[in-house]
Design a protein around this motif. Structure first.
Motif, short mmCIF file in Angstrom:
data_model
loop_
_atom_site.label_atom_id
_atom_site.label_comp_id
_atom_site.label_asym_id
_atom_site.label_seq_id
_atom_site.Cartn_x
_atom_site.Cartn_y
_atom_site.Cartn_z
N SER A 108 2.66 58.79 19.40
CA SER A 108 2.02 59.98 18.84
C SER A 108 2.84 61.22 19.14
O SER A 108 3.17 61.51 20.30
CB SER A 108 0.62 60.14 19.43
N VAL A 109 3.18 61.97 18.11
CA VAL A 109 3.98 63.19 18.27
C VAL A 109 3.24 64.21 19.14
O VAL A 109 3.84 64.90 19.96
CB VAL A 109 4.33 63.78 16.89
N ASP A 110 1.94 64.29 18.96
CA ASP A 110 1.15 65.28 19.69
C ASP A 110 1.06 65.00 21.19
O ASP A 110 0.74 65.89 21.98
CB ASP A 110 -0.28 65.37 19.12
N SER A 111 1.33 63.77 21.59
CA SER A 111 1.20 63.42 23.01
C SER A 111 2.44 63.78 23.83
O SER A 111 2.42 63.76 25.06
CB SER A 111 0.94 61.91 23.16
N LEU A 112 3.53 64.14 23.15
CA LEU A 112 4.81 64.34 23.83
C LEU A 112 4.95 65.74 24.41
O LEU A 112 4.41 66.71 23.87
CB LEU A 112 5.96 64.07 22.85
N LYS A 113 5.69 65.83 25.50
CA LYS A 113 5.92 67.11 26.19
C LYS A 113 7.42 67.41 26.20
O LYS A 113 8.22 66.55 26.54
CB LYS A 113 5.39 67.05 27.62
N LEU A 114 7.77 68.65 25.86
CA LEU A 114 9.17 69.06 25.81
C LEU A 114 9.53 69.86 27.06
O LEU A 114 8.76 70.69 27.52
CB LEU A 114 9.43 69.91 24.57
N HIS A 115 10.73 69.61 27.59
CA HIS A 115 11.16 70.36 28.77
C HIS A 115 12.28 71.35 28.45
O HIS A 115 12.71 72.11 29.32
CB HIS A 115 11.63 69.40 29.88
N GLU A 116 12.76 71.35 27.21
CA GLU A 116 13.80 72.28 26.76
C GLU A 116 13.38 72.94 25.45
O GLU A 116 12.59 72.37 24.69
CB GLU A 116 15.12 71.56 26.50
N HIS A 117 13.94 74.09 25.17
CA HIS A 117 13.79 74.72 23.86
C HIS A 117 14.82 74.14 22.90
O HIS A 117 15.81 73.53 23.33
CB HIS A 117 13.95 76.24 23.97
N HIS A 118 14.61 74.35 21.61
CA HIS A 118 15.55 73.84 20.61
C HIS A 118 16.47 74.95 20.11
O HIS A 118 16.24 76.14 20.38
CB HIS A 118 14.80 73.20 19.44
N ILE A 119 17.50 74.55 19.37
CA ILE A 119 18.43 75.49 18.74
C ILE A 119 18.15 75.48 17.24
O ILE A 119 18.21 74.43 16.60
CB ILE A 119 19.89 75.08 19.02
#
Length: 230
Positions: free
Chosen positions: A20-31
């Motif tokens: 599930s995309v909604d369950s994921l957590k990001l630790h960096e910002h994107h470019i």
């Protein structure tokens, strides 16, 4: 987290699955520029070829920030992922190479003053940053706050670009073979896994290109058509 029939392949130390995309957590910002290029590539391919890499307990995305960001933008409900234990990953860093303004003292002063201003004081003990240039000059500066350190280097990147200089980010172990000279390089320390977990728990993120996760296993392509992700 998983959808029906979502397991692609399972082993004792890792699992390929649709997550599930909604369950994921990001630790960096994107470019943003990278996101636009990736969108064209994926829509042209009609599939996602490589899985993102996810720490299976925390659901932190270790590699694949741009693919997850794009999946959310395009309305995907799930995304192919390689779920792993953090034990089988190593964290390395990226080197920041500056060309066109190669006075190493400028970068030392910027880093020291900005970190002091943000309460990330220099310390005899701490996270060691290496500054070097193509003439063989080298300095080591230790700081206590690695989160503020990475954001400070990100800010320096923006300042140097505004001055008309070129900034290139490469794997830390490739600086010694960097072909273009002269240059100044900043090599930040690798971010500990505990700090990755702590920052995400606080609802924060590191700048883009902060961590470089290296796995002890080979990552296979999955080639999942986009119509299976909606």
């Amino acid at each position: 987290m998983f959808f029906n029939d979502s397991i692609i392949k399972q082993r004792s130390s890792f699992t390929y699955a649709l997550v599930s995309v909604d369950s994921l957590k990001l630790h960096e910002h994107h470019i943003n520029e990278h996101l636009k290029e990736l969108e064209k590539e994926i829509l042209n391919d009609g599939m996602i070829k490589k899985p993102i890499i996810v720490e299976k307990n925390s659901l932190i995305v270790l590699d694949g920030t741009h693919r997850v960001t794009l999946a959310r933008k395009l309305g995907f409900k799930r995304i192919p992922a390689l779920l792993i234990s953090y034990d089988i990953a190593e964290i390395h860093s990226w080197a920041h190479i500056y060309e066109g303004f190669c006075e190493i003292k400028f970068f030392i002063n910027c880093l020291t003053k900005l970190m002091r201003h943000s309460n990330g004081e220099p310390s005899a003990k701490g996270y060691k940053v290496i500054l070097l240039n193509s003439y063989g000059e080298k300095h080591v500066l230790p700081f206590t706050n690695i989160f503020k350190l990475y954001w400070t280097i990100h800010f320096i990147d923006k300042v140097v670009k505004a001055l008309g200089c070129n900034v290139t980010i490469i794997p830390d172990n490739e600086v010694h073979v960097y072909p273009r000279k002269p240059y100044v390089a900043i090599l930040p320390p690798p971010i500990p896994k505990t700090e990755v977990l702590r920052v995400v728990e606080r609802g924060k993120r590191f700048p883009p290109k902060s961590t470089r996760h290296i796995l002890k296993i080979k990552i296979a392509d999955v080639n999942v058509p986009l119509n299976e992700l909606y």
